[in-house]
Enzyme design. Structure first.
Site, PDB file in Angstrom:
ATOM      1  N   GLY A  79       0.831  -1.565  -0.248  1.00  0.00           N
ATOM      2  CA  GLY A  79      -0.046  -0.173   0.004  1.00  0.00           C
ATOM      3  C   GLY A  79       0.706   1.344   0.197  1.00  0.00           C
ATOM      4  O   GLY A  79       0.636   2.210  -0.175  1.00  0.00           O
ATOM      5  N   HIS A 117       2.468   1.626  -3.299  1.00  0.00           N
ATOM      6  CA  HIS A 117       1.552   2.051  -4.118  1.00  0.00           C
ATOM      7  C   HIS A 117       1.383   3.772  -3.955  1.00  0.00           C
ATOM      8  O   HIS A 117       1.801   4.340  -4.641  1.00  0.00           O
ATOM      9  CB  HIS A 117      -0.153   1.414  -4.080  1.00  0.00           C
ATOM     10  CG  HIS A 117      -0.711   2.033  -5.174  1.00  0.00           C
ATOM     11  ND1 HIS A 117      -0.864   2.001  -6.732  1.00  0.00           N
ATOM     12  CD2 HIS A 117      -2.140   2.980  -5.294  1.00  0.00           C
ATOM     13  CE1 HIS A 117      -2.316   2.429  -6.681  1.00  0.00           C
ATOM     14  NE2 HIS A 117      -2.363   3.200  -6.008  1.00  0.00           N
ATOM     15  N   TYR A 118       1.415   3.645  -2.986  1.00  0.00           N
ATOM     16  CA  TYR A 118       1.377   5.271  -2.028  1.00  0.00           C
ATOM     17  C   TYR A 118       2.901   6.002  -2.814  1.00  0.00           C
ATOM     18  O   TYR A 118       2.165   7.129  -4.054  1.00  0.00           O
ATOM     19  CB  TYR A 118       0.851   5.985  -0.865  1.00  0.00           C
ATOM     20  CG  TYR A 118       1.203   7.195  -0.147  1.00  0.00           C
ATOM     21  CD1 TYR A 118       0.386   8.222  -0.719  1.00  0.00           C
ATOM     22  CD2 TYR A 118       2.245   7.529  -0.072  1.00  0.00           C
ATOM     23  CE1 TYR A 118       0.855   9.093  -0.100  1.00  0.00           C
ATOM     24  CE2 TYR A 118       3.055   8.777   0.845  1.00  0.00           C
ATOM     25  CZ  TYR A 118       2.288   9.734   0.415  1.00  0.00           C
ATOM     26  OH  TYR A 118       2.027  10.886   1.086  1.00  0.00           O
ATOM     27  N   MET A 119       3.771   5.878  -2.640  1.00  0.00           N
ATOM     28  CA  MET A 119       4.927   6.064  -3.162  1.00  0.00           C
ATOM     29  C   MET A 119       4.919   6.427  -5.153  1.00  0.00           C
ATOM     30  O   MET A 119       5.157   7.511  -5.107  1.00  0.00           O
ATOM     31  CB  MET A 119       6.125   5.604  -3.197  1.00  0.00           C
ATOM     32  CG  MET A 119       6.211   5.895  -1.144  1.00  0.00           C
ATOM     33  SD  MET A 119       6.519   7.781  -0.628  1.00  0.00           S
ATOM     34  CE  MET A 119       8.336   7.917  -1.124  1.00  0.00           C
ATOM     35  N   LYS A 152       2.206   9.025  -6.125  1.00  0.00           N
ATOM     36  CA  LYS A 152       2.589  10.563  -5.685  1.00  0.00           C
ATOM     37  C   LYS A 152       4.368  10.793  -7.098  1.00  0.00           C
ATOM     38  O   LYS A 152       3.808  12.442  -7.374  1.00  0.00           O
ATOM     39  CB  LYS A 152       3.482  10.521  -4.374  1.00  0.00           C
ATOM     40  CG  LYS A 152       2.390  11.032  -3.162  1.00  0.00           C
ATOM     41  CD  LYS A 152       1.179  11.125  -3.244  1.00  0.00           C
ATOM     42  CE  LYS A 152       1.957  12.445  -2.334  1.00  0.00           C
ATOM     43  NZ  LYS A 152       0.201  13.683  -1.944  1.00  0.00           N
TER      44      LYS A 152
END
Ligand SMILES: NC(=O)c1ccc[n+]([C@@H]2O[C@H](COP(=O)([O-])OP(=O)(O)OC[C@H]3O[C@@H](n4cnc5c(N)ncnc54)[C@H](OP(=O)(O)O)[C@@H]3O)[C@@H](O)[C@H]2O)c1
Length: 217
Positions: free
Chosen positions: A125, A128-130, A133
């Site tokens: 998770g 994925h966020y990184m 962004k």
């Protein structure tokens, strides 16, 4: 200055709205939950309902028209991969398109420090966020807007002290939300901080001096 904030009811957004309102800027704070209108009014900003997922580009542009700058500090905040994609990723693309359509050239994005989570256990998770962004940064950097991407270290809620380390490449560290908001407030009003990616942590340089040094580059 008339500033349109997306994520205005959040930890960074509400602090920024307060600073800008106190110094006399006119702030419109976009929020998606009805009860957040009160939080935004308390900062001195004018609340406007809006949702990065539900609204299309024209609806967002309509709200942004007449402003001088957009600040994007919205985020899914660990509520799942799909929401991260829709808010931090596609939401940023929509907001940048809307700003261009509305003729609002100045656009500040709260991104993330590339070293975040480096020593933590791998977590899909977070990865994925990184990725999302970074893709958002890539998108904004390819626009014709007068963009500024700020990559803060890990955000903390302790009271700020008005001092930071800011640079094109710096060592990783924490940053207090107060300090991040104060940096954005100062940088917003300095047109030379445009088409620039700035890494930011707590530090020892007064924020006005840190911004002035970046502007000299
Ligand atoms: N946490 C960290 O250590 C860290 C480090 C570096 C960078 N960042 C980045 O810093 C930014 C701001 O952090 P923060 O502490 O201010 O986060 P926050 O308190 O979670 O604020 C984010 C705001 O975005 C709003 N939002 C979410 N989805 C939306 C949508 N569809 N339409 C409109 N608004 C929406 C949220 O509203 P709701 O309450 O309705 O969800 C919330 O008010 C985030 O982009 C985050 O990625 C965080």
């Amino acid at each position: 200055m008339k500033v349109f904030q997306i994520g205005a009811a959040g930890g960074v957004g509400s602090r920024l709205a307060t600073i800008l309102s106190e110094r006399g800027d006119q702030v419109t704070g976009m929020h998606r939950r009805p009860e957040q209108a009160e939080t935004i009014s308390a900062t001195g900003a004018v609340p406007v309902a809006g949702d990065l997922i539900a609204d299309d580009v024209e609806a967002l542009a309509e709200r942004m028209r007449g402003h001088d700058a957009v600040v994007f500090s919205a985020g899914a905040h660990g509520t799942g991969r799909d929401k991260t994609t829709a808010i931090d990723g596609e939401g940023l693309v929509k907001a940048a398109d809307a700003a261009a359509r509305a003729g609002v050239r100045r656009f500040v994005l709260v991104s993330v420090f590339p070293d975040a989570g480096r020593d933590a256990e791998p977590n899909e998770g977070f990865e994925h966020y990184m990725r999302v962004k970074k893709a958002a940064d890539v998108h904004l950097a390819q626009t014709d807007l007068e963009w500024l991407i700020v990559r803060p270290g890990t955000l903390r809620d302790e009271p700020g002290d008005g001092s930071v380390t800011a640079g094109l490449a710096i060592e990783y560290g924490d940053i207090r939300r107060d300090n991040l908001a104060a940096f954005i407030a100062e940088a917003l009003a300095v047109p030379a901080l445009s088409r620039m990616i700035v890494e930011l942590t707590d530090g020892r340089t007064p924020i006005s001096e840190a911004v002035a040094r970046l502007a000299e580059r």
